[in-house]
Design a protein around this motif. Structure first.
Motif, PDB file in Angstrom:
ATOM      1  N   SER B  21      66.983  18.873  19.253  1.00 36.37           N
ATOM      2  CA  SER B  21      65.717  18.805  18.519  1.00 36.37           C
ATOM      3  C   SER B  21      65.722  17.537  17.671  1.00 36.37           C
ATOM      4  O   SER B  21      66.748  17.171  17.094  1.00 36.37           O
ATOM      5  N   ILE B  22      64.594  16.862  17.670  1.00 38.75           N
ATOM      6  CA  ILE B  22      64.482  15.616  16.916  1.00 38.75           C
ATOM      7  C   ILE B  22      63.306  15.734  15.957  1.00 38.75           C
ATOM      8  O   ILE B  22      62.258  16.272  16.327  1.00 38.75           O
ATOM      9  N   LYS B  23      63.497  15.249  14.742  1.00 33.47           N
ATOM     10  CA  LYS B  23      62.406  15.229  13.775  1.00 33.47           C
ATOM     11  C   LYS B  23      62.309  13.824  13.193  1.00 33.47           C
ATOM     12  O   LYS B  23      63.328  13.269  12.770  1.00 33.47           O
ATOM     13  N   ALA B  24      61.132  13.266  13.187  1.00 32.43           N
ATOM     14  CA  ALA B  24      60.959  11.908  12.652  1.00 32.43           C
ATOM     15  C   ALA B  24      60.436  11.986  11.226  1.00 32.43           C
ATOM     16  O   ALA B  24      59.736  12.939  10.863  1.00 32.43           O
ATOM     17  N   GLY B  25      60.782  10.975  10.427  1.00 40.52           N
ATOM     18  CA  GLY B  25      60.253  10.890   9.060  1.00 40.52           C
ATOM     19  C   GLY B  25      60.791  11.943   8.128  1.00 40.52           C
ATOM     20  O   GLY B  25      60.045  12.671   7.492  1.00 40.52           O
TER      21      GLY B  25
END
Lengths: 224, 239
Positions: B21-25
Motif C-alpha cells: 500500500s502506498i500513500k502520497a503526501g
C-alpha cells in the motif's frame, strides 16, 4: 469535436497525453510521436498545443511577475529577498535609490531592513543567475500592514479566476483587499474578520484547485 | 525441479507480490512525501527542493544535483541497528540515487539540489525496491519534472524456482535475488543488481517476472497520486 475545442484530462508524470503531430507546450516532453506529461496536473489539448497545468511544484520566476517576499539578507549594495523560490530575488540599491545610488551616501537601512516584506516585480531572470527585482511601479514597495497567506504557486490562476472573477468575488464578499504575488504569496488587507474569511477562501481554493465548481464552493463558504 | 506447485515459505504464488500500500503526501513539512508498506517493510520517503545547494562547491551550473539518504531506524531490525549510516546504507543511497536520476529532468533546475530522505521504519527483504517506489512517488508529489515514475521490484530464485518479490526469508535461504527498477512507460531499466546464480533461462524468466512486478507497482503508485490529487471527482472536468 471541433478543432479549436479544449480537451482536458488528469495526468501524472509519464502518462501519454496524446499521440500524433501536436505541439508540445509547458510541462510536457515529446518522445517520438507521443506527448508525455512531466507533472501531476490537468492536461489541456488545444489548437495552441498540449500543456499540463500543474497541481504542485515550486515557483519558477518569470520576467514581469509581481511577487511578494521578505528581506532575508542585506549588504551595502543590495537586499536578498526570499520570494518562495529556490533563488533569492536581488533588489539592488540602484533599483531603490535610482541611478545616482552611492553605497557611501545612501543608507540602505533607511529603506528596507531584514524581515521587511515587500511587493516587487521581477526585472529579469534566466536561470543562470539570481532574479533581479524592482519596486518601481504602482502598487509595489514595502508592505506596511496586512497579512500574507500562502498557496501553491501553480494554483494562483485559480485564485485570480477568469479575468479576475475569483478575486472580485472574494473582495466583494469579504471586504478584504487582495494583492496577488505570482510566487504563491497573497497579501490580505482588511479587518480581522475580513482577513479570516478571505484566508479560508484561499485555503479552500488550495485544497480544491482541480475542481470545476470552485466558484460555488467559495460563495457558499463566504456566505456562511 | 521447477514445478509451479512448490510452496513458497510465505504461501504466495510464484508471481505474487506481497501486500503493498502506498500513500502520497504524508509529511507536512516536506515538499513531497510518501509512505509505502511493502509486506513487512514500512518506509517513509520525503523530498525537499529544488533548493539551494550546500555546500556551494557541489553546485552544477546547468542542472540539478540529487542528494539521497537511505537510513534505517535503530528499531527497524530484529536486533538494534546502530543509528549512524553503515557501509550498506551508503551504498544503497547511491544505488537509489542512480535509479531515480534518469527519471528526473535535471536540466530544468540548474544550480539547485533535490534532496531525498528515506527512512526505514521497519525492514523486511527488498527494502531498496520499496524505497525506490516511495522515493519516486514522493518526487512526483513534490512537483518535480519527471519523464516517468520509477517502479522497482525484485525477482529471484528460491527453493529451486524463479519467484517474484523475494522477501527476507527467501533472500537468506534462496539461490538468487535480482532487484530491478525501471521506467515502465519508457521500458528502461535504471537499476539492475543480481546476487546469486541464475542460468540463462532462469534469468530471462526472472527479468520478465520482475518487469511484471514493476508494472503492478507502477499502477499502485499512480493510484496513490490520483488518490491525493484527483480523489473528489474523477473525470468531472473531462468533456
Amino acid at each position: 469535436m471541433k478543432t479549436n475545442s479544449i480537451e482536458r484530462k488528469y495526468v501524472i508524470p509519464g502518462d501519454v497525453i496524446i499521440q500524433g503531430d501536436h505541439k508540445p507546450s509547458t510541462n510536457v516532453i515529446k518522445q517520438g510521436n507521443k506527448i508525455i506529461s512531466t507533472k501531476i496536473g490537468m492536461a489541456e489539448i488545444s489548437y495552441n498545443g498540449v500543456k499540463v497545468i500543474p497541481l504542485n511544484g515550486t515557483y519558477i520566476p518569470r520576467t514581469d511577475d509581481v511577487v511578494i517576499g521578505k528581506v532575508v539578507e542585506m549588504n551595502g549594495f543590495a537586499w536578498e529577498v526570499d520570494i518562495n523560490s529556490w533563488f533569492f530575488g536581488i533588489l539592488t540599491g540602484s533599483a531603490v535609490f535610482g541611478k545616482q545610488f552611492s553605497s557611501s551616501r545612501d543608507s540602505m537601512r533607511s529603506q528596507f531592513n531584514k524581515g521587511d516584506c515587500l511587493v516587487a516585480k521581477i526585472l529579469s531572470f534566466d536561470r543562470t543567475r539570481d532574479p533581479l527585482i524592482s519596486i518601481s511601479g504602482p502598487g509595489l514597495g514595502k508592505i506596511k500592514e496586512g497579512e500574507i497567506a500562502y498557496i501553491t504557486s501553480s494554483k494562483i490562476p485559480r485564485v485570480i479566476g477568469k479575468k479576475g472573477a475569483m478575486i472580485k468575488l472574494i473582495e466583494e464578499n469579504t471586504n478584504c483587499h487582495l494583492t496577488i504575488g505570482q510566487n504563491g504569496a497573497i497579501l490580505l488587507k482588511g479587518t480581522d474578520d475580513a482577513r479570516l474569511k478571505a484566508k479560508s477562501a484561499i485555503e479552500l481554493i488550495g485544497n480544491n484547485a482541480h475542481l470545476s465548481d470552485l466558484n460555488d464552493r467559495v460563495i457558499s463558504l463566504i456566505s456562511k | 525441479m521447477s514445478e509451479n506447485n512448490i510452496e513458497r515459505i510465505s504461501g504466495r504464488a510464484t508471481d505474487e507480490l506481497r501486500n503493498v500500500s502506498i500513500k502520497a503526501g504524508v509529511i507536512k513539512n516536506a515538499d513531497g512525501s510518501a509512505l509505502i508498506e511493502f509486506g513487512k517493510n514500512k518506509i517513509m520517503a520525503a523530498v525537499f527542493g529544488p533548493k539551494e545547494v550546500h555546500p556551494k562547491h557541489m553546485m552544477v551550473s546547468d542542472r540539478a544535483i540529487i542528494k539521497c539518504r537511505y537510513h534505517m531506524m535503530p528499531f527497524s531490525t530484529d536486533t538494534r541497528k546502530r543509528p549512524n549510516l553503515s557501509r550498506r546504507e551508503i551504498e544503497i543511497s547511491k544505488v537509489i540515487r542512480e535509479a531515480v536520476q534518469p527519471a528526473i529532468i535535471m536540466e530544468n533546475y540548474p544550480r539547485t539540489a533535490i534532496e531525498i530522505y528515506i527512512e526505514i521504519l521497519q525492514s523486511d527483504g527488498g527494502s531498496r525496491c520499496a524505497a525506490i517506489n516511495a522515493a519516486s512517488t514522493a518526487l512526483a508529489d513534490a512537483g518535480i519534472n519527471m519523464r516517468d515514475l520509477v517502479s522497482a521490484c525484485a525477482a529471484g530464485k528460491a527453493n529451486g524456482q524463479v519467484v517474484l518479490d523475494v522477501d527476507d526469508q527467501e533472500d537468506k535461504t534462496g539461490e538468487a535475488d535480482m532487484p530491478i527498477a525501471m521506467l515502465p512507460n519508457m521500458d528502461l531499466i535504471t537499476l539492475f543488481q543480481l546476487d546469486g546464480n541464475l542460468s540463462k533461462e532462469e534469468f530471462d524468466q526472472a527479468l520478465e517476472l520482475a518487469k511484471i512486478g514493476c508494472n503492478k507497482l507502477y499502477n499502485l503508485q499512480k493510484d496513490a497520486l490520483s488518490e491525493k490529487y484527483f480523489n473528489e471527482n474523477n473525470g468531472k472536468e473531462e468533456e
